[in-house]
Write an enzyme that holds these catalytic residues in place. Structure first.
Site, PDB file in Angstrom:
ATOM      1  N   ASP A   8       0.869  -1.184   0.000  1.00 56.19           N
ATOM      2  CA  ASP A   8       0.000   0.000   0.000  1.00 56.19           C
ATOM      3  C   ASP A   8       0.905   1.234   0.000  1.00 56.19           C
ATOM      4  O   ASP A   8       2.137   1.132  -0.067  1.00 56.19           O
ATOM      5  CB  ASP A   8      -0.934  -0.042   1.218  1.00 56.19           C
ATOM      6  CG  ASP A   8      -2.171   0.838   1.051  1.00 56.19           C
ATOM      7  OD1 ASP A   8      -2.292   1.537   0.019  1.00 56.19           O
ATOM      8  OD2 ASP A   8      -3.019   0.840   1.965  1.00 56.19           O
ATOM      9  N   GLU A  10       0.167   4.554   1.955  1.00 55.15           N
ATOM     10  CA  GLU A  10       0.121   5.521   3.056  1.00 55.15           C
ATOM     11  C   GLU A  10       1.219   5.293   4.089  1.00 55.15           C
ATOM     12  O   GLU A  10       1.650   6.245   4.753  1.00 55.15           O
ATOM     13  CB  GLU A  10      -1.257   5.471   3.727  1.00 55.15           C
ATOM     14  CG  GLU A  10      -2.399   5.996   2.860  1.00 55.15           C
ATOM     15  CD  GLU A  10      -2.966   4.973   1.879  1.00 55.15           C
ATOM     16  OE1 GLU A  10      -2.363   3.878   1.720  1.00 55.15           O
ATOM     17  OE2 GLU A  10      -4.008   5.264   1.258  1.00 55.15           O
ATOM     18  N   HIS A  61      -2.696   0.106  -3.795  1.00 54.66           N
ATOM     19  CA  HIS A  61      -3.208   1.442  -3.467  1.00 54.66           C
ATOM     20  C   HIS A  61      -4.020   2.034  -4.618  1.00 54.66           C
ATOM     21  O   HIS A  61      -3.556   2.043  -5.767  1.00 54.66           O
ATOM     22  CB  HIS A  61      -2.044   2.383  -3.124  1.00 54.66           C
ATOM     23  CG  HIS A  61      -2.473   3.799  -2.903  1.00 54.66           C
ATOM     24  ND1 HIS A  61      -3.146   4.194  -1.759  1.00 54.66           N
ATOM     25  CD2 HIS A  61      -2.359   4.905  -3.682  1.00 54.66           C
ATOM     26  CE1 HIS A  61      -3.402   5.494  -1.848  1.00 54.66           C
ATOM     27  NE2 HIS A  61      -2.948   5.941  -3.009  1.00 54.66           N
ATOM     28  N   HIS A 105      -1.264   1.167   6.974  1.00 52.80           N
ATOM     29  CA  HIS A 105      -1.666   2.296   7.820  1.00 52.80           C
ATOM     30  C   HIS A 105      -2.745   1.836   8.790  1.00 52.80           C
ATOM     31  O   HIS A 105      -3.385   0.796   8.581  1.00 52.80           O
ATOM     32  CB  HIS A 105      -2.217   3.428   6.945  1.00 52.80           C
ATOM     33  CG  HIS A 105      -3.246   2.939   5.985  1.00 52.80           C
ATOM     34  ND1 HIS A 105      -4.575   2.774   6.337  1.00 52.80           N
ATOM     35  CD2 HIS A 105      -3.138   2.507   4.703  1.00 52.80           C
ATOM     36  CE1 HIS A 105      -5.234   2.278   5.310  1.00 52.80           C
ATOM     37  NE2 HIS A 105      -4.385   2.091   4.295  1.00 52.80           N
ATOM     38  N   HIS A 116      -7.312   5.168   7.633  1.00 49.66           N
ATOM     39  CA  HIS A 116      -8.628   4.962   7.014  1.00 49.66           C
ATOM     40  C   HIS A 116      -8.818   3.465   6.812  1.00 49.66           C
ATOM     41  O   HIS A 116      -7.877   2.688   6.990  1.00 49.66           O
ATOM     42  CB  HIS A 116      -8.743   5.689   5.662  1.00 49.66           C
ATOM     43  CG  HIS A 116      -7.880   5.085   4.593  1.00 49.66           C
ATOM     44  ND1 HIS A 116      -6.520   5.297   4.525  1.00 49.66           N
ATOM     45  CD2 HIS A 116      -8.165   4.235   3.581  1.00 49.66           C
ATOM     46  CE1 HIS A 116      -6.015   4.628   3.505  1.00 49.66           C
ATOM     47  NE2 HIS A 116      -6.992   3.967   2.918  1.00 49.66           N
ATOM     48  N   GLU A 134      -7.562  -2.355   7.280  1.00 44.17           N
ATOM     49  CA  GLU A 134      -7.120  -3.075   6.086  1.00 44.17           C
ATOM     50  C   GLU A 134      -6.157  -4.198   6.462  1.00 44.17           C
ATOM     51  O   GLU A 134      -6.186  -5.287   5.882  1.00 44.17           O
ATOM     52  CB  GLU A 134      -6.471  -2.103   5.096  1.00 44.17           C
ATOM     53  CG  GLU A 134      -7.476  -1.136   4.510  1.00 44.17           C
ATOM     54  CD  GLU A 134      -6.852  -0.066   3.640  1.00 44.17           C
ATOM     55  OE1 GLU A 134      -5.752  -0.264   3.098  1.00 44.17           O
ATOM     56  OE2 GLU A 134      -7.471   1.009   3.504  1.00 44.17           O
TER      57      GLU A 134
HETATM   58 ZN   LIG Z   1      -3.736   3.050   0.128  1.00 44.38          ZN
END
Ligand SMILES: [Zn+2]
Length: 275
Positions: A8, A10, A61, A105, A116, A134
């Site tokens: 990902d 972030e 992402h 993240h 998020h 996630e």
């Molecule tokens: Zn992401």
């Protein structure tokens, strides 16, 4: 030894705000892509040095076209692009010995750099009564195939979230969260060294990390940010809409059904306007 990397953006080294992760944001996004590719390459290099023979990288992402394919280590295969039934963990199956979640993240609603869960519509996501982000959702998916998630990289707070779910997981901490869009970042060289060291540690300790076992059928509940999103998600047959909490729940026979149904609901819900 075959390794799956879900990467990902972030939680990547040097990335602190949306200017680095939004394709429309110009120069910082192009830098963010380089940082992401460098983080992935650090993990790949260390894994190869350790003795891993086969590596698959899933760009995980947004549109999933962020990693610079031409700069990715030539020993790795890249899954890029969207849509994919199982999104961030597409391609993960029982042929893998281990998985690592890179650039991850914290979940929606708690501190951490760019925290998020999946998209802006999710307020909370629950699997069998446990709130997950996630990291947790994807680790539960990996459990279907008995694949242990042995390392996470990102800020100091995703390290905590991941360790709560998978005790003993290796955590490569490349930045300390200062706020949701600020961080104290390790220098490039130190971040690379941290990623390499923790990759080797994770592989060396692999036997101590159990795949995440989750009782089936899975009870999944999505608490949406507002009623309009929940109303659209509840179109999915077999779902249950709890109007008091904007929550739509469903039962999934296995993790593949869990992932696909979640994605279908998110796609529907994202069609709702706030006003
Ligand atoms: Zn992401």
């Amino acid at each position: 030894m075959k390794l799956f990397l879900s990467v990902d953006m972030e939680g990547i080294s040097g990335i602190v705000d949306t200017s680095y992760i939004n394709p429309d944001s110009g120069v910082n996004y192009q830098r963010g892509r380089q940082f992401m590719t460098q983080d992935a390459n650090a993990v790949i290099e260390a894994a190869l040095e350790w003795g891993v023979k086969e590596i698959v990288v899933a760009d995980s992402h947004n549109t999933m076209n962020n990693i610079l394919w031409e700069s990715l280590h030539p020993a790795a295969r890249l899954i890029a692009g969207t849509p994919r039934d199982c999104s961030m963990v597409q391609g993960l199956d029982e042929s893998f010995d281990a998985a690592m979640f890179i650039g991850y993240h914290t979940r929606q609603g708690i501190p951490g750099v760019l925290s998020h869960t999946m998209s802006g519509v999710i307020h909370n996501l629950y699997v069998n009564g446990r709130v997950v982000g996630e990291f947790g959702f994807n680790a539960i998916y990996a459990g279907l195939y008995q694949v242990p998630v042995c390392m996470v990289s990102g800020d100091n707070l995703i390290a905590v979230e991941a360790s709560e779910l998978i005790p003993g997981i290796s955590t490569a901490i490349v930045k300390q969260a200062v706020s949701r869009t600020a961080a104290l970042c390790l220098p490039r060289e130190e971040a690379t060294a941290e990623l390499k060291q923790k990759t080797k540690a994770a592989l060396s300790q692999l036997k101590t990390i159990a795949p995440l076992q989750t009782a089936t059928p899975l009870e999944v509940a999505i608490e949406f940010s507002h009623a309009g999103q929940a109303e659209l998600a509840a179109i999915v047959p077999g779902s249950h809409y709890e109007t008091k909490s904007n929550t739509v729940s469903f039962r999934a026979a296995d993790q593949v059904e869990m992932y696909k149904t979640m994605r279908a609901m998110l796609n529907l819900a994202s069609g709702a306007e706030f006003f």
